[in-house]
Design a protein around this motif. Structure first.
Motif, PDB file in Angstrom:
ATOM      1  N   ALA A  49      45.233  48.581  49.491  1.00 39.97           N
ATOM      2  CA  ALA A  49      45.078  48.681  50.945  1.00 39.97           C
ATOM      3  C   ALA A  49      43.804  49.443  51.303  1.00 39.97           C
ATOM      4  O   ALA A  49      43.061  49.043  52.209  1.00 39.97           O
ATOM      5  N   VAL A  50      43.544  50.539  50.609  1.00 39.73           N
ATOM      6  CA  VAL A  50      42.347  51.335  50.908  1.00 39.73           C
ATOM      7  C   VAL A  50      41.086  50.537  50.619  1.00 39.73           C
ATOM      8  O   VAL A  50      40.139  50.514  51.428  1.00 39.73           O
ATOM      9  N   MET A  51      41.041  49.858  49.488  1.00 40.58           N
ATOM     10  CA  MET A  51      39.835  49.106  49.140  1.00 40.58           C
ATOM     11  C   MET A  51      39.626  47.936  50.093  1.00 40.58           C
ATOM     12  O   MET A  51      38.481  47.600  50.430  1.00 40.58           O
ATOM     13  N   ALA A  52      40.713  47.301  50.549  1.00 46.08           N
ATOM     14  CA  ALA A  52      40.577  46.220  51.524  1.00 46.08           C
ATOM     15  C   ALA A  52      40.034  46.752  52.847  1.00 46.08           C
ATOM     16  O   ALA A  52      39.174  46.125  53.483  1.00 46.08           O
TER      17      ALA A  52
ATOM     18  N   GLY B 229      36.390  50.895  37.494  1.00 47.80           N
ATOM     19  CA  GLY B 229      36.163  49.610  38.150  1.00 47.80           C
ATOM     20  C   GLY B 229      36.949  49.430  39.430  1.00 47.80           C
ATOM     21  O   GLY B 229      36.830  48.396  40.099  1.00 47.80           O
ATOM     22  N   ALA B 230      37.759  50.425  39.834  1.00 42.77           N
ATOM     23  CA  ALA B 230      38.599  50.297  41.027  1.00 42.77           C
ATOM     24  C   ALA B 230      37.774  50.123  42.287  1.00 42.77           C
ATOM     25  O   ALA B 230      38.229  49.511  43.261  1.00 42.77           O
ATOM     26  N   ALA B 231      36.559  50.664  42.299  1.00 43.13           N
ATOM     27  CA  ALA B 231      35.719  50.578  43.494  1.00 43.13           C
ATOM     28  C   ALA B 231      34.809  49.356  43.486  1.00 43.13           C
ATOM     29  O   ALA B 231      33.995  49.170  44.397  1.00 43.13           O
ATOM     30  N   GLY B 232      34.924  48.518  42.456  1.00 42.91           N
ATOM     31  CA  GLY B 232      34.122  47.302  42.413  1.00 42.91           C
ATOM     32  C   GLY B 232      32.942  47.372  41.473  1.00 42.91           C
ATOM     33  O   GLY B 232      32.121  46.452  41.436  1.00 42.91           O
TER      34      GLY B 232
ATOM     35  N   VAL C 245      29.213  51.104  46.579  1.00 41.33           N
ATOM     36  CA  VAL C 245      29.135  49.641  46.637  1.00 41.33           C
ATOM     37  C   VAL C 245      28.710  49.179  48.017  1.00 41.33           C
ATOM     38  O   VAL C 245      27.907  48.250  48.166  1.00 41.33           O
ATOM     39  N   ARG C 246      29.229  49.849  49.041  1.00 45.48           N
ATOM     40  CA  ARG C 246      28.945  49.444  50.415  1.00 45.48           C
ATOM     41  C   ARG C 246      28.725  50.700  51.256  1.00 45.48           C
ATOM     42  O   ARG C 246      29.671  51.341  51.679  1.00 45.48           O
ATOM     43  N   GLY C 247      27.461  51.056  51.464  1.00 46.62           N
ATOM     44  CA  GLY C 247      27.144  52.249  52.237  1.00 46.62           C
ATOM     45  C   GLY C 247      26.448  53.321  51.419  1.00 46.62           C
ATOM     46  O   GLY C 247      26.588  54.512  51.710  1.00 46.62           O
TER      47      GLY C 247
END
Length: 520
Positions: free
Chosen positions: A60-63, A129-132, A99-101
């Motif tokens: 949910a957090v990563m989405a 790898g949880a953050a991509g 990854v984003r920001g």
């Protein structure tokens, strides 16, 4: 004259209909994306809860990090670390920013990664790898190097406690290039390469000398290092007593069981000495300790903890009330004592679940307000309001224990509001402390909680409702508006937020607005 039976309750038809189903199957209101992220960050510990697994929280957090503006992710990470004292979640949000920001990383990194354990947690999350991603990457690597090259000796010593990854693993990953000889020697010692012992910094030298002395059977003063670094040296009770004597207030509070396990309290006078330290007003003020931290220490205390130490924790809790702000007007605090609230407040994790349950934290909030403001009305609830008489002059711990012992049941968040309406009670602030998973009062249209609150507001037009959620779920029983605050978390920062809301000092968006206002 209009037919009053026909038009009775017409006002309620214009309330917004529930638009979600909560984890317990009841009707609810979905929180906005930013609010959901803040809720997960302020309450989630990446452990399983009564209704949701750790994996579901992570997903949910990563989405949400894919949908929410990166600036808000950065501000949420800072807020939940600096004001919510969270650990894994701020590190996870920081990893998501790589990854984003990534443009926000330099401004945020040092505020989230404020100690070595947070550094190791951040690296662990990235490498998983949880953050991509599974590599640190250029910018994160430089920030980790910078932390290693600027941290003082004590911070590095603390960081060297722990594994998966160890600080040595991190040093090997990022290859810091220290400018000082002492730092180069420290890193070389850490990773097992040759170094000049005389170049080590003073506390580390003292630790090495202490090890040599013990190996040779000589007496030596215990060095002022993190106690975990001494655990493998088989210290005797006298040595552990020295650790306790020289330790800071927070360190002593957090390690009472360690001292008990190593026989410190069996030494003449040591139980009284540690108790005196715990109840010292100046030390409590300096530590800026709040009631929740002391509740956690009290619940974690083992059966062999001396009574004088347990009593000192209760005394410290009473003294810590000085750090809790007053709330304007008459309060009604409604702690949820239903079944789902009997789960650990930080979630389930094999071997390390917190001894503090959601119901304990909810009862603590209610007991704190009652002790601070004796005219506070406390209404514990499950299916219905539970009758309980509390004495405002009793200690916070005593009243909290009475509420937490009321027993489990179903969840009906509208019950205390209906109770107030039936008796036409007036109040300025009503606070529900729950996991918000109401299901016994499910209905078509608006939730029963919002409907009862609207009735209460007709009699108390300036009243405000606070819904304090203890768990990382994505719905509420009352949608955000000028008179309704939804806030997540069980840290002590909620007291300031509630006081500001009651005084009309929160900006638009309330809690999310507070997070958005965080300066980067």
């Amino acid at each position: 004259m209009a037919n009053t039976n026909l038009f009775h309750g017409l006002r309620g038809r214009f309330l917004p209909p529930a638009d979600a189903i909560n984890e317990a199957g009841g009707t609810a209101y979905a929180l906005g994306r930013e609010h959901r992220l803040a809720q997960y960050a302020a309450t989630g510990c990446l452990n399983g809860t009564f209704y949701a697994s750790a994996e579901a929280q992570l997903d949910a957090v990563m989405a949400l990090c894919e949908d929410v503006d990166p600036a808000f992710i950065a501000k949420t990470a800072v807020y939940c670390r600096e004001r919510g004292y969270m650990k894994e979640m701020p590190a996870l949000l920081l990893a998501a920013l790589t990854v984003r920001g990534s443009q926000y990383l330099p401004a945020v990194f040092g505020r989230v990664i404020d100690n070595g354990k947070m550094l190791r947690t951040f690296v662990q999350i990235l490498r998983s790898g949880a953050a991509g991603r599974k590599s640190l990457g250029t910018r994160p690597k430089k920030l980790v190097q910078q932390w290693l090259n600027t941290a003082d000796e004590r911070a590095l010593l603390s960081a060297s406690v722990g594994t998966s990854p160890s600080l040595a693993d991190v040093v090997k990953m990022v290859h810091p290039k220290p400018a000082q000889a002492w730092r180069a020697a420290f890193f070389a010692r850490l990773i097992g390469t040759p170094y000049d012992v005389s170049a080590l910094p003073p506390v580390t030298q003292a630790l090495e000398a202490y090890k040599v002395a013990r190996a040779e059977g000589r007496q030596a003063p215990v060095p002022a290092v993190p106690f975990q670094m001494l655990a493998s040296l088989d210290l005797d009770a006298q040595a552990w007593a020295e650790v306790a004597r020289h330790g800071g207030w927070q360190m002593v509070r957090m390690n009472l069981n360690t001292f008990a396990r190593h026989g410190v309290f069996a030494l003449p006078g040591m139980a009284d000495e540690i108790a005196a330290k715990l109840r010292q007003p100046e030390a409590i003020a300096r530590a800026r300790v709040f009631p929740y931290q002391l509740l956690a220490a009290y619940h974690a205390a083992g059966e062999d903890m001396p009574a004088v130490v347990r009593e000192a924790l209760q005394d410290a809790l009473e003294l810590a009330l000085a750090n809790v702000p007053l709330v304007e007007g008459r309060m009604v605090v409604c702690p949820d004592v239903s079944g789902s609230m009997h789960s650990p407040v930080t979630g389930y994790r094999a071997g390390s679940s917190s001894a503090v349950r959601c119901v304990d934290a909810a009862a603590l909030v209610a007991a704190t307000f009652l002790r601070k403001q004796p005219d506070t009305m406390v209404l514990p609830f499950k299916e219905e309001v539970v009758k309980l008489t509390l004495n405002p002059r009793d200690t916070v711990m005593t009243n909290a224990q009475k509420m937490a012992a009321l027993g489990a049941g179903g969840t009906n968040c509208s019950a205390p509001l209906a109770w107030l309406n039936h008796r036409r009670v007036s109040a300025d602030v009503v606070m529900l402390v729950s996991d918000n998973q109401s299901w016994m009062d499910a209905r078509h249209g608006e939730t029963a909680t919002l409907r009862e609150w609207e009735r209460f507001r007709q009699r108390n037009p300036k009243a405000r409702l606070v819904c304090l959620d203890m768990q990382p779920y994505a719905t509420s029983q009352a949608p955000e508006r000028d008179d309704i605050l939804n806030i997540g978390g069980f840290s002590d920062s909620v007291f300031q937020i509630v006081a500001a809301f009651a005084a009309g000092q929160l900006q638009a968006g309330h809690w999310v607005g507070e997070i958005s206002a965080t300066a980067l």
